[in-house]
Structure formats: structure tokens, C-alpha cells
Design a protein around this motif. Structure first.
Motif, PDB file in Angstrom:
ATOM      1  N   ALA A  45       1.577   3.400  -3.090  1.00 29.84           N
ATOM      2  CA  ALA A  45       0.301   4.195  -3.827  1.00 29.84           C
ATOM      3  C   ALA A  45       0.589   5.581  -3.414  1.00 29.84           C
ATOM      4  N   PHE A  46       1.459   6.042  -2.561  1.00 30.35           N
ATOM      5  CA  PHE A  46       2.076   7.381  -2.058  1.00 30.35           C
ATOM      6  C   PHE A  46       2.565   8.181  -3.539  1.00 30.35           C
ATOM      7  N   PRO A  47       2.386   9.344  -3.619  1.00 28.25           N
ATOM      8  CA  PRO A  47       3.062   9.834  -4.989  1.00 28.25           C
ATOM      9  C   PRO A  47       4.696   9.999  -4.526  1.00 28.25           C
ATOM     10  N   VAL A  52       6.760   7.356  -4.243  1.00 26.72           N
ATOM     11  CA  VAL A  52       7.304   5.982  -3.846  1.00 26.72           C
ATOM     12  C   VAL A  52       7.711   5.194  -4.990  1.00 26.72           C
ATOM     13  N   TRP A  80       0.756  -1.246  -0.009  1.00 27.72           N
ATOM     14  CA  TRP A  80       0.067   0.006   0.058  1.00 27.72           C
ATOM     15  C   TRP A  80       0.929   1.295   0.076  1.00 27.72           C
ATOM     16  N   ILE A  81       2.081   1.239   0.667  1.00 25.31           N
ATOM     17  CA  ILE A  81       3.011   2.257   0.447  1.00 25.31           C
ATOM     18  C   ILE A  81       3.310   2.849  -0.807  1.00 25.31           C
TER      19      ILE A  81
END
Length: 155
Positions: free
Chosen positions: A122-124, A126, A119-120
Motif C-alpha cells: 500500500a506504500f507509494p 512499493v 500491507w507493505i
């Protein structure tokens, strides 16, 4: 189960977000039942990473095969050896092929308690940072006791 491409089956759904770069794209007529991770079996560093993944993957949702084993690659998409020497490749259960850091989120998603780590991504920013870190590690794996001819390519 055969993974030979079937020209009548049409393209496997790749979205712009999860598709690998054009050089690494491949389609499979009938996707594998589990994800297939293709790695450098001659690389000691890669072998240690795969051993960790095998211990984590208690449910056997990820099949790990060295690219040096033609029998294990039979039926999988044809990926150029030069690409296999540079990065791991994941053939997902939907037939998509992802390379390097792009393969990390779906690999993590297959592993017990790996979804929060996936899920990490999904952060812009990353995925871009992960790709830079992956490339740096891949280029320098000879420093981690690789021992493979592939580890010294491009140095």
C-alpha cells in the motif's frame, strides 16, 4: 464447479487499482472457491517457490497449478501461453486475474501471517519496485537452476 464464462452474469468487478494490464485481463463467470496460482511447472526455480508457498499455506487457501497441465487449467480464464511463460498468474476468488508482482499482495493475504507483508504494497512506490524486481528475477530465473525452455526465452 464450472468456471465457464456466463454472458448473462456481467463483468466481474475489476477496479483500476487491482486490474492487471489489458493483455492479462480475464473474467470468470463463477470465480474459484480458492485463489488459483498458475506457474511454470517445468521451471525448477518456480517449483521451489511453489513448494515454499505450499508449506506456508497450511489452510489450503491457494490452489497451485502448472500451466503445462491442461486438466488443471480447465475452466480457468484463457491466458496466452506467452504470458504464462513470463510470469505467474493468480485467479482471485472474485474472478480477477493478476500477473507477476501484482499477484503478490493477494497471495500474501491468503497465507497465514501474510497480511502484514501484503500491507507493505500500500506504500507509494512499493508496487512499482516490486514489479521491477519481479521482472528482473523472472528474466534471470535460468541463473537459479530453472531448466525450463521458458526460462531461456527473451535472453
Amino acid at each position: 464447479m464450472s468456471l465457464v464464462p456466463d454472458p448473462d452474469s456481467g463483468p466481474v468487478g475489476l477496479t483500476a487499482r487491482d486490474a492487471p494490464p489489458p493483455a492479462d485481463r480475464a473474467r470468470v463467470g463463477r470465480p474459484p472457491a480458492t485463489g488459483v496460482l498458475i506457474y511454470d511447472g517445468d521451471c525448477a526455480f518456480c517449483g521451489r517457490c511453489v513448494a515454499l508457498l505450499r508449506r506456508w499455506d497450511r489452510a489450503g487457501r491457494l490452489r497451485m497449478v502448472p500451466f503445462q497441465d491442461p486438466a488443471a487449467l480447465a475452466g480457468l480464464p484463457a491466458i496466452p501461453r506467452s504470458a504464462l511463460e513470463q510470469a505467474m498468474h493468480l485467479v482471485r476468488t472474485d474472478g480477477a486475474v493478476l500477473a507477476g508482482a501484482q499477484a503478490l499482495p493477494p497471495i500474501l493475504g491468503l497465507l497465514p501471517f501474510g497480511a502484514p507483508f501484503a500491507w507493505i504494497f500500500a506504500f507509494p512506490g512499493v508496487p512499482r519496485i516490486a514489479a521491477m524486481v519481479y521482472r528482473r528475477i523472472a528474466r534471470n530465473r535460468h541463473r537459479f537452476g530453472c531448466g525450463s525452455r521458458s526460462c531461456t526465452l527473451g535472453r
